[in-house]
Write an enzyme that holds these catalytic residues in place. Structure first.
Site, PDB file in Angstrom:
ATOM      1  N   THR A 398      65.790  94.659  14.216  1.00  0.00           N
ATOM      2  CA  THR A 398      66.671  95.802  14.536  1.00  0.00           C
ATOM      3  C   THR A 398      67.876  95.234  15.267  1.00  0.00           C
ATOM      4  OG1 THR A 398      64.821  97.311  14.677  1.00  0.00           O
ATOM      5  CG2 THR A 398      66.824  98.048  15.713  1.00  0.00           C
ATOM      6  N   ASN A 418      63.806  98.345  10.148  1.00  0.00           N
ATOM      7  CA  ASN A 418      62.502  98.351  10.802  1.00  0.00           C
ATOM      8  C   ASN A 418      61.946  96.929  10.917  1.00  0.00           C
ATOM      9  OD1 ASN A 418      60.442  99.472  12.261  1.00  0.00           O
ATOM     10  ND2 ASN A 418      59.162  99.815  10.501  1.00  0.00           N
ATOM     11  N   SER A 469      61.673 107.661  16.424  1.00  0.00           N
ATOM     12  CA  SER A 469      62.249 106.330  16.638  1.00  0.00           C
ATOM     13  C   SER A 469      62.341 106.001  18.123  1.00  0.00           C
ATOM     14  CB  SER A 469      63.657 106.292  16.043  1.00  0.00           C
ATOM     15  OG  SER A 469      64.265 105.049  16.312  1.00  0.00           O
ATOM     16  N   SER A 470      62.215 104.712  18.421  1.00  0.00           N
ATOM     17  CA  SER A 470      62.467 104.252  19.796  1.00  0.00           C
ATOM     18  C   SER A 470      63.943 103.946  20.011  1.00  0.00           C
ATOM     19  CB  SER A 470      61.668 102.981  20.080  1.00  0.00           C
ATOM     20  OG  SER A 470      60.292 103.227  19.955  1.00  0.00           O
ATOM     21  N   GLY A 494      61.615  97.640  19.037  1.00  0.00           N
ATOM     22  CA  GLY A 494      60.483  98.546  18.839  1.00  0.00           C
ATOM     23  C   GLY A 494      60.215  99.344  20.095  1.00  0.00           C
TER      24      GLY A 494
HETATM   25  O1  DON Z   1      63.074 103.165  15.068  1.00  0.00           O
HETATM   26  C1  DON Z   1      62.220 102.482  15.612  1.00  0.00           C
HETATM   27  O2  DON Z   1      61.659 102.783  16.637  1.00  0.00           O
HETATM   28  C2  DON Z   1      61.852 101.147  14.975  1.00  0.00           C
HETATM   29  N1  DON Z   1      62.073 101.210  13.554  1.00  0.00           N
HETATM   30  C3  DON Z   1      62.685 100.093  15.618  1.00  0.00           C
HETATM   31  C4  DON Z   1      62.258  98.744  15.144  1.00  0.00           C
HETATM   32  C5  DON Z   1      62.674  97.660  16.012  1.00  0.00           C
HETATM   33  O3  DON Z   1      63.327  97.810  16.989  1.00  0.00           O
HETATM   34  C6  DON Z   1      62.167  96.336  15.583  1.00  0.00           C
HETATM   35  N2  DON Z   1      62.495  95.361  16.564  1.00  0.00           N
HETATM   36  N3  DON Z   1      61.958  94.721  17.239  1.00  0.00           N
END
Ligand code: DON
Length: 593
Positions: A398, A418, A469-470, A494
């Site tokens: 991300t 993702n 989503s985070s 994430g």
């Molecule tokens: O929207 C979300 O929460 C996840 N798809 C974000 C993914 C993410 O940040 C991956 N990184 N480490």
């Protein structure tokens, strides 16, 4: 006794003592006249200097020097903040395909200085219309974790191109082909392979489909660090978008290739999904931390949980508590995190499909009740709140970037495919990596996703729905002048995005830290489940750790909390950019013409 020799001995002793003392003094990093012990900060391999910069006209903080340069080039060409943001987004899609791309989605906050208005754009992926709540369950209700992560059935309808093109049409000033040129060039002419991308390719290799292998393993092996990495198909796709805008992706050869691929591989996306894809925009969600106005992304982002946790923390008087009793400070921080993530698991979801009780979560009554239930002497076991066990996996993908300019305009945007390199499949012949954002839904109530996050009914799969989503781009305003932006920030990572943003805001407001130090400072993380406090070396001293363990917290040292914060902070006339030393970025600023 010989007086002179005894004096000489004493002088020698004192000199030696001084030397020892100086030698033992912890190494520090000097920023704006304040010394920060290096032990408290995450240490990058090279010099920390590359990760912060200051300028007067504009400042861009991203996770790739090429992307910062693409944005700066738009300002130099007389463009505005939106031109810069769109150029950054496309460029970073090319140089960080492990993190984000045209086959993904994202969120963006735009603050217009003149109008004092903050708008939120949601161009996140949506579930295909054919998706059902038990899509990833077998007949007995068991979840097949791989099917929501890899392959064409894991792919949600991409939104990045629709979002960026719409943003540019509404607010950009330069022609779209000018704005996309830096990205096109990076794809056509390539850039040197770097360790993070090479590592992601090596880790994802076994799951890649043939189209993707042809791009990422051009000679049948992952490119060596330093080798020029070219993506000619992607360059052509960018050219199509530069010419035709949204239709360059959702119509014509790119769309057809996507639909054919879905039909051939059992994927769910159809023509109707592409036709019906809509960018959502509206006012940002606004909250308060100790008199500082905070604008963030509304649900299905986790901005509301950031505001909820900050509202709880504001009442614990962090500055005073930290100075008086560090164990108490960290205990409260952890207990607030635990409760905020429990609420995320219970209530987080798409507001067009479920009622996310935003007002209730931010109400004084609710905040007071949640705080009153915290036991100051003991950790609250997460199982005693409701939920089920979960294990978290680290991914460093991300991306986020922040931009602020002298005219008070700001953009914070988090974008993603993702998990590392998305679903590990490509739209054939286009160079576009497809997302696996379907994994952000709860495949079944209480079953954790790849980040160990659990969710319930509110985040169940449904056709057309957006997964929780985070990603939470955020803007903090000055207390004395709530029209003026103080700080623009956000992060990938994430589940760790949320705690990293909160800790950075506290470092800035309560610890008065320099922008770089507030980003680099060692962090801790708790996400309700698993019931564990993850911490980076330097986050807490051994004394504090022992006191926390006595209270019942389970601590786990991790080499790095895999979230990277990118922020721009106003300091008088200066704009200071900080790119997280845990990443590959470099902030870049300049003067406005
Ligand atoms: O929207 C979300 O929460 C996840 N798809 C974000 C993914 C993410 O940040 C991956 N990184 N480490």
């Amino acid at each position: 006794m010989n007086l002179t020799s005894s004096v000489a001995r004493r002088i020698r002793f004192l000199a030696l003592a001084m030397l020892v003392l100086v030698g033992c003094r912890p190494a520090t990093l000097e920023l704006d006249g304040r010394a920060y012990p290096l032990f408290d900060l995450y240490s990058p391999e090279g010099s920390p200097d590359r990760y912060h910069a200051s300028a007067r006209g504009f400042m861009i903080a991203t996770d790739a020097p090429e992307a910062s340069r693409a944005g700066a080039a738009m300002y130099a060409a007389g463009g505005n903040i939106v031109d810069a943001a769109v150029a950054v987004s496309f460029a970073i899609s090319v140089v960080r395909p492990q993190s984000t791309g045209l086959g993904g989605g994202g969120f963006l906050l735009l603050h217009l200085g003149d109008e004092n208005q903050t708008l939120a754009f949601d161009f996140r992926e949506r579930a295909p219309l054919a998706a059902t709540r038990d899509l990833y369950q077998d007949r007995s209700g068991n979840v097949d974790a791989r099917s929501s992560l890899f392959g064409s059935r894991a792919v949600a309808v991409p939104g990045t191109v629709a979002g960026l093109v719409e943003l540019h049409e509404r607010f950009g000033s330069l022609p779209l082909d000018v704005v996309l040129e830096p990205a096109r060039k990076l794809a056509a002419e390539g850039f040197p392979m770097y360790a993070d991308l090479a590592g992601a390719i090596a880790q994802a290799e076994d799951d890649m489909d043939t189209g993707m292998r042809a791009v990422f393993l051009p000679d049948g092996r992952p490119p060596e660090v330093g080798e020029q990495f070219l993506q000619p198909d992607l360059a052509l796709t960018i050219e199509r978008i530069a010419r035709a805008g949204r239709d360059g992706f959702y119509e014509g050869p790119v769309a057809q290739a996507l639909l054919d691929y879905m039909a051939a591989t059992g994927g769910l996306i159809t023509r109707a999904d592409l036709d019906e894809y809509e960018v959502r925009s509206g006012p940002a969600l606004v909250g308060d931390y100790n008199g500082y106005r905070i604008a963030t992304m509304p649900p299905p982002s986790s901005g509301v949980f950031i505001l909820n946790m900050l509202a709880m923390l504001a009442r614990t008087n962090p500055r005073e508590t930290y100075a008086r009793d560090k164990a108490e400070y960290y205990h409260m921080l952890i207990e607030v995190f635990r409760r905020g993530y429990q609420d995320r698991a219970r209530y987080g979801g798409d507001p067009l499909f479920v009622d996310v009780p935003v007002e209730h979560l931010l109400s004084n009554e609710y905040i007071s009740g949640r705080l009153a239930a915290i036991d100051h002497r003991h950790a609250t076991p997460s199982e005693s709140l409701d939920g089920v066990g979960a294990v978290a996996v680290e991914s460093r993908e991300t991306t986020h970037f922040s931009i602020l300019d002298r005219n008070g305009n700001a953009i914070a945007s988090t974008q993603s495919v993702n998990y590392r390199l998305g679903a590990r499949v490509m739209i054939p012949g286009t160079g576009v990596v497809l997302n696996d954002t379907m994994d952000d839904f709860s495949a079944a109530p209480g079953v954790p996703n790849v980040y160990g996050l659990v969710g319930g009914e509110a985040n169940a799969i449904a056709g057309g729905k957006t997964p929780l989503s985070s990603m939470s781009p955020t803007i903090v305003f000055e207390r004395e002048n709530p029209r003026q932006v103080r700080m623009v920030l956000g992060a990938p990572g994430g589940s760790r995005i949320i705690t990293s943003i909160i800790e950075t805001i506290i470092n800035d407001i309560e610890m008065d830290m320099h922008a770089y130090a507030s980003v680099a400072r060692a962090r801790l993380h708790h996400q309700y489940l698993p019931d564990r406090v993850f911490f980076e070396r330097g986050a807490m001293g051994p004394g504090v750790r022992a006191l926390l363990e006595e209270r019942g917290h389970r601590l786990e040292l991790v080499p790095v909390i895999g979230a990277k914060v990118f922020l721009v902070r106003r300091d008088g006339e200066r704009l200071i950019g900080a790119s997280d030393p845990r990443g590959d970025g470099q902030p870049l600023g300049g003067d406005l013409p």
